[in-house]
Write a protein that holds these residues in place. Structure first.
Motif, PDB file in Angstrom:
ATOM      1  N   HIS A  71      52.594  52.525  28.626  1.00 11.67           N
ATOM      2  CA  HIS A  71      52.363  50.488  28.065  1.00 11.67           C
ATOM      3  C   HIS A  71      51.127  50.026  29.117  1.00 11.67           C
ATOM      4  O   HIS A  71      51.060  50.661  30.808  1.00 11.67           O
ATOM      5  CB  HIS A  71      53.745  49.865  28.706  1.00 11.67           C
ATOM      6  CG  HIS A  71      53.875  48.726  28.328  1.00 11.67           C
ATOM      7  ND1 HIS A  71      53.369  47.761  29.315  1.00 11.67           N
ATOM      8  CD2 HIS A  71      54.916  47.424  28.240  1.00 11.67           C
ATOM      9  CE1 HIS A  71      53.352  46.532  28.842  1.00 11.67           C
ATOM     10  NE2 HIS A  71      54.131  46.926  27.875  1.00 11.67           N
ATOM     11  N   GLY A 127      50.549  47.373  31.413  1.00 11.12           N
ATOM     12  CA  GLY A 127      51.054  46.891  31.956  1.00 11.12           C
ATOM     13  C   GLY A 127      51.031  48.119  33.661  1.00 11.12           C
ATOM     14  O   GLY A 127      50.795  46.971  34.785  1.00 11.12           O
ATOM     15  N   VAL A 148      47.756  47.033  35.683  1.00 13.90           N
ATOM     16  CA  VAL A 148      47.575  45.963  36.120  1.00 13.90           C
ATOM     17  C   VAL A 148      47.710  45.389  38.041  1.00 13.90           C
ATOM     18  O   VAL A 148      48.107  46.364  38.514  1.00 13.90           O
ATOM     19  CB  VAL A 148      49.405  44.904  35.523  1.00 13.90           C
ATOM     20  CG1 VAL A 148      48.921  43.948  37.089  1.00 13.90           C
ATOM     21  CG2 VAL A 148      49.184  44.410  34.561  1.00 13.90           C
ATOM     22  N   GLU A 185      47.233  38.317  34.686  1.00 21.19           N
ATOM     23  CA  GLU A 185      47.894  39.526  33.767  1.00 21.19           C
ATOM     24  C   GLU A 185      49.312  39.815  33.999  1.00 21.19           C
ATOM     25  O   GLU A 185      49.567  40.494  33.344  1.00 21.19           O
ATOM     26  CB  GLU A 185      47.057  41.052  33.971  1.00 21.19           C
ATOM     27  CG  GLU A 185      45.461  40.701  33.551  1.00 21.19           C
ATOM     28  CD  GLU A 185      44.743  42.625  33.758  1.00 21.19           C
ATOM     29  OE1 GLU A 185      45.404  43.575  33.625  1.00 21.19           O
ATOM     30  OE2 GLU A 185      45.074  43.152  34.999  1.00 21.19           O
ATOM     31  N   LYS A 229      51.606  41.081  30.514  1.00 19.58           N
ATOM     32  CA  LYS A 229      51.954  42.899  31.105  1.00 19.58           C
ATOM     33  C   LYS A 229      53.045  43.008  31.949  1.00 19.58           C
ATOM     34  O   LYS A 229      53.746  43.778  31.592  1.00 19.58           O
ATOM     35  CB  LYS A 229      50.446  43.148  31.175  1.00 19.58           C
ATOM     36  CG  LYS A 229      49.418  43.119  30.211  1.00 19.58           C
ATOM     37  CD  LYS A 229      48.506  43.485  30.807  1.00 19.58           C
ATOM     38  CE  LYS A 229      47.137  43.296  29.684  1.00 19.58           C
ATOM     39  NZ  LYS A 229      46.119  43.796  30.123  1.00 19.58           N
ATOM     40  N   LEU A 230      52.964  42.410  32.865  1.00 23.32           N
ATOM     41  CA  LEU A 230      54.082  43.117  33.481  1.00 23.32           C
ATOM     42  C   LEU A 230      55.589  42.724  33.211  1.00 23.32           C
ATOM     43  O   LEU A 230      56.651  43.323  33.135  1.00 23.32           O
ATOM     44  CB  LEU A 230      53.477  42.467  34.911  1.00 23.32           C
ATOM     45  CG  LEU A 230      52.905  42.778  35.615  1.00 23.32           C
ATOM     46  CD1 LEU A 230      53.369  42.264  37.156  1.00 23.32           C
ATOM     47  CD2 LEU A 230      53.185  44.442  36.161  1.00 23.32           C
ATOM     48  N   HIS A 231      55.173  41.107  32.674  1.00 23.83           N
ATOM     49  CA  HIS A 231      57.418  40.741  31.522  1.00 23.83           C
ATOM     50  C   HIS A 231      57.183  41.580  30.627  1.00 23.83           C
ATOM     51  O   HIS A 231      58.100  42.464  30.489  1.00 23.83           O
ATOM     52  CB  HIS A 231      56.383  39.540  31.743  1.00 23.83           C
ATOM     53  CG  HIS A 231      58.120  38.707  31.368  1.00 23.83           C
ATOM     54  ND1 HIS A 231      58.739  38.518  31.576  1.00 23.83           N
ATOM     55  CD2 HIS A 231      58.267  38.024  29.790  1.00 23.83           C
ATOM     56  CE1 HIS A 231      59.483  38.810  30.636  1.00 23.83           C
ATOM     57  NE2 HIS A 231      59.147  37.633  29.521  1.00 23.83           N
ATOM     58  N   ASP A 232      56.403  41.535  29.870  1.00 22.98           N
ATOM     59  CA  ASP A 232      56.336  43.190  28.504  1.00 22.98           C
ATOM     60  C   ASP A 232      56.674  44.555  29.064  1.00 22.98           C
ATOM     61  O   ASP A 232      57.976  45.048  28.662  1.00 22.98           O
ATOM     62  CB  ASP A 232      55.351  43.346  27.937  1.00 22.98           C
ATOM     63  CG  ASP A 232      55.352  43.243  26.416  1.00 22.98           C
ATOM     64  OD1 ASP A 232      56.928  43.162  25.924  1.00 22.98           O
ATOM     65  OD2 ASP A 232      55.390  44.989  25.814  1.00 22.98           O
ATOM     66  N   LEU A 233      55.760  44.944  30.225  1.00 22.27           N
ATOM     67  CA  LEU A 233      56.480  46.087  31.034  1.00 22.27           C
ATOM     68  C   LEU A 233      57.780  46.103  31.410  1.00 22.27           C
ATOM     69  O   LEU A 233      58.733  47.342  31.324  1.00 22.27           O
ATOM     70  CB  LEU A 233      55.831  46.335  31.923  1.00 22.27           C
ATOM     71  CG  LEU A 233      55.528  48.039  32.859  1.00 22.27           C
ATOM     72  CD1 LEU A 233      56.236  48.816  31.514  1.00 22.27           C
ATOM     73  CD2 LEU A 233      54.901  48.180  33.644  1.00 22.27           C
ATOM     74  N   GLN A 276      54.774  52.016  41.096  1.00 20.82           N
ATOM     75  CA  GLN A 276      53.137  51.812  40.236  1.00 20.82           C
ATOM     76  C   GLN A 276      52.588  53.270  40.330  1.00 20.82           C
ATOM     77  O   GLN A 276      52.148  54.030  39.912  1.00 20.82           O
ATOM     78  CB  GLN A 276      52.528  50.968  40.481  1.00 20.82           C
ATOM     79  CG  GLN A 276      50.967  50.494  39.405  1.00 20.82           C
ATOM     80  CD  GLN A 276      50.104  49.201  39.979  1.00 20.82           C
ATOM     81  OE1 GLN A 276      50.308  48.865  40.816  1.00 20.82           O
ATOM     82  NE2 GLN A 276      49.942  48.815  38.746  1.00 20.82           N
TER      83      GLN A 276
END
Length: 339
Positions: A180, A182, A185, A220, A223-227, A310
Motif C-alpha cells: 500500500h 500509504g 506518506v 496525502e 492515502k493514510l485513510h485508505d491504508l 511506519q
C-alpha cells in the motif's frame, strides 16, 4: 473460542460456518437495542458484528456458496448505513466530552450551533438505520443466512484441513497491506529533513514539525485513510484465525489494532474539522481558534505514534518475519506454544 470448539472444527468449511454463525449471533443480539436507540454502544457492537461478518464472508469466499441476499455487497450496504450513524455518534461524543468543556465560553457558544446541526443529521441517519433494519431486504438477509447455516453449501475445497490453507487465506490481504502506498506518506520529507542515507525507514517522528505534518496530511491524507481500511481488513481476517497461532501472531494482530487506532484518530479529527467548516460556513481557525489548535495538536500526537509503526513496518526483516509467522500455524490446536 474454547479449545473444545477448536478441536471439533477441522476443515475449512467448518471454520467458515463457525465464524459466520458467531458474527450473525452478535448482530441479532444487539439489533433490538439499536432500534430502541438508547445506548450508542449497542450501535457500535452491531456495526462491529456486521463488519466482522463481512470480513468472514470475504475471507472465506473461496469455499462459500452463499445465497444472493447474504453476499458481501448486501452486507456492505447495511454496514455503511450503520456506519453513517455511528460516525455521528463518535463526533458528538468527542465534541461533548473531549472538546466542549475545555473551550472558552465564546467558542462553546459557537459549538452549540454545531451540536444542533449534528443532532438533526443524527435523527435523519437513525431513521435510515431503522428503515434498513425493518426492511424486507434485511429480513431476507437474516433469513437466508440462517438457512445457509442450517444447511451450508460450499465449493469443492470445503474438506481441506484448515491448517493447510491458512497461509493462502491470510497472505493475499497482508501482501496488499505491505504494497500500500500509504506507508510512504511523509517519507520524502523525513529524508530531506535528516542527514540519514537510509532511504528505507524514517529517522524519527521529531524530525517533522506539526506544520509540515499538516501539509502532508492535506496533500496525502487520503492515502493514510485508505491504508487504515486495509489494516482493518487484515486485522479482522487475522482475528478469525488467532486460535491457530501463537504469541508472535498475537503481537502482529495487536499492531494492526494500534495502527488502525492511530490512523483513525487522524481521520476522525480531519472529518470533525470538515464538519465544523460546513456547519459554520467558515474556517474554524477564525471562529474557534482554541478548538482548531487542539485538533491540530491531536493530529500531530497521533501522527507521531503512527510513525513509530511506519518505521517498523518499512523494515524488510519485520515483513519477512510477519510472512513467516503466517506460514507456520500451530498444527496441534491444543497447544498454544510459540510457533
Amino acid at each position: 473460542m474454547t479449545t473444545t470448539t477448536v478441536q471439533k472444527v477441522k476443515t475449512l468449511g467448518d471454520w467458515a460456518a463457525l465464524g459466520i454463525q458467531q458474527h450473525l449471533e452478535k448482530i441479532l443480539k444487539h439489533e433490538p437495542e439499536v432500534l430502541a436507540d438508547k445506548d450508542p454502544e449497542e450501535l457500535h457492537q452491531i456495526r462491529v458484528g456486521m463488519r466482522r461478518l463481512r470480513s468472514a464472508v470475504t475471507g472465506f469466499a473461496p469455499v462459500l456458496d452463499l445465497p444472493e441476499a447474504a453476499q458481501n455487497k448486501k452486507i456492505g450496504k447495511v454496514s455503511r448505513c450503520l456506519g453513517q450513524l455511528r460516525d455521528l455518534d463518535v463526533l458528538l461524543e468527542a465534541l461533548h466530552q473531549r472538546y466542549y468543556p475545555n473551550l472558552p465560553s465564546k467558542e462553546q457558544k459557537a459549538l452549540k450551533q454545531v451540536f444542533s446541526e449534528l443532532d438533526t443529521q443524527r435523527k435523519q441517519a437513525f431513521k435510515l438505520v431503522k428503515t434498513t433494519l425493518e426492511s424486507k431486504k434485511y429480513k431476507q438477509f437474516k433469513q437466508q443466512l440462517q438457512q445457509w447455516l442450517d444447511f451450508p453449501r460450499y465449493t469443492k475445497i470445503e474438506q481441506l484441513p484448515i491448517e493447510e490453507v491458512l497461509p493462502d487465506l491470510l497472505l493475499p490481504e497482508v501482501s496488499k497491506l505491505f504494497l500500500h502506498p500509504g506507508w510512504q506518506v511523509g517519507i520524502e520529507q523525513l529524508k530531506n529533513g535528516s542527514n540519514s542515507t537510509d532511504t528505507s525507514t524514517p529517522n524519527g517522528s521529531d524530525s517533522l514539525s506539526a506544520q509540515t505534518v499538516e501539509m502532508i496530511l492535506q496533500a496525502e491524507g487520503e492515502k493514510l485513510h485508505d491504508l487504515r481500511k486495509q489494516v482493518k481488513r487484515v486485522r479482522y481476517q487475522m482475528n478469525l484465525f488467532s486460535d491457530f497461532y501463537g504469541t508472535t501472531y498475537s503481537a502482529y494482530l495487536q499492531d494492526m489494532k494500534d495502527i488502525q487506532e492511530y490512523l483513525g484518530h487522524i481521520q476522525d479529527s480531519e472529518v470533525l474539522e470538515t464538519v465544523m467548516k460546513d456547519v459554520l460556513k467558515s474556517d474554524i481557525e477564525s471562529v474557534l481558534p482554541t478548538f482548531a489548535h487542539v485538533l491540530t495538536e491531536s493530529r500531530y500526537q497521533a501522527w507521531q505514534k503512527w510513525q513509530l509503526f511506519q518505521r517498523r513496518y518499512l523494515n524488510t526483516e519485520l515483513r519477512l518475519n510477519f510472512r513467516s509467522t503466517l506460514l507456520h500455524p500451530i498444527v496441534d490446536s491444543n497447544s498454544h506454544a510459540e510457533e
